[in-house]
Design an enzyme around this catalytic site. Structure first.
Site, PDB file in Angstrom:
ATOM      1  CB  SER A  37      32.761   0.985  15.028  1.00  0.00           C
ATOM      2  OG  SER A  37      32.941  -0.398  15.175  1.00  0.00           O
ATOM      3  CG  HIS A  94      27.941  -1.403  15.086  1.00  0.00           C
ATOM      4  ND1 HIS A  94      28.480  -0.977  16.287  1.00  0.00           N
ATOM      5  CD2 HIS A  94      28.976  -1.396  14.188  1.00  0.00           C
ATOM      6  CE1 HIS A  94      29.770  -0.730  16.127  1.00  0.00           C
ATOM      7  NE2 HIS A  94      30.090  -0.973  14.864  1.00  0.00           N
TER       8      HIS A  94
END
Length: 253
Positions: free
Chosen positions: A84, A234
């Site tokens: 990320s 994620h």
């Protein structure tokens, strides 16, 4: 900036960069797996964990932090893994220091720009009255109406620390992150493509890397490949650690 870090194992160096609101602890379990074959450096990025705080919070600064870290520890051609925000920092580093690393692994983030989408977390953290809290449960009760997801609350509460007087504080630099949150979503921009082997890993249930992002990925990283980890969102390393580990071992050879 001298970043806080921990080291696991021996062998070729692998540097792992966590995402926003994270710390090196988030990758410790996965790092132990990699440490059977590699020397793993788990880093707290600036304004996170136990690393120093700064009013400057953007990717050029994070990329320079990484460059300084590699120089300080005299690491030869490290493998860099970023998740990320950590993946964006790693991409910025790769575009500014394209000859100083071996391979790049980017977990669930693309080089494109992203709209700011962390305001609810920042607002929830800012709204906690730490002075009145006598226990972690008190803080969780304050967060719960704003962060109903248990996993998100537990992730955020890993940023808590006890002071010497037994009060609570946030490890991360909340004000600097709030003031610069727009910087976390900016796109990677480079005039020259990076001719290194790169692996992009996306979670099947995540929309952070979309099919239409692959053209931009190839433009910046012509030797990149993109794989999907099934049944992962994620947080690929937390949700499907074995599948991610096998994919990385195959990529690293």
């Amino acid at each position: 900036m001298k970043l806080h870090y921990r080291t696991l194992g021996e062998g070729p160096p692998v540097i792992i960069l966590h995402g926003i609101f994270g710390t090196s602890d988030n990758w410790q379990t996965f790092g132990k797996q990699l440490a059977t074959d590699y020397q793993v450096f788990l880093i707290d990025q600036r304004n996170h964990g136990l690393s120093p705080h700064s009013n400057t919070f953007d990717y050029p600064a994070m990329a320079e932090d990484l460059h300084e870290f590699i120089q300080q520890h005299q690491l030869e051609s490290p493998i860099i893994l970023g998740h990320s925000m950590g993946g964006k920092a790693a991409m910025f580093y790769a575009t500014t220091h394209p000859n100083e690393f071996d391979k790049l692994i980017v977990v669930d983030i693309a080089p494109r720009s992203y709209p700011v989408h962390h305001q609810h977390i920042l607002s929830a953290m800012s709204g906690v009255d730490l002075a009145s809290a006598s226990s972690r449960r008190d803080i969780e009760d304050q967060l719960k109406p704003h962060l109903p997801d248990f996993g998100v609350r537990q992730f955020i509460m890993k940023n808590l620390k006890r002071e010497d007087n037994n009060s609570f504080s946030w490890k991360l630099n909340l004000s600097a992150i709030q003031d610069n949150i727009e910087n976390v979503g900016v796109a990677v921009d480079t005039a020259a493509p990076v001719e290194k082997t790169v692996l992009f890993v996306r979670g099947e249930k995540s929309d952070y890397i979309r099919p239409e992002d692959e053209a931009l990925i190839q433009q910046i990283f012509p030797q990149a490949s993109v794989i999907t980890i099934e049944n992962a969102g994620h947080w690929v390393h937390a949700e499907q650690p074995e599948a991610l580990y096998k994919a990385l071992m195959k990529f690293l050879g």
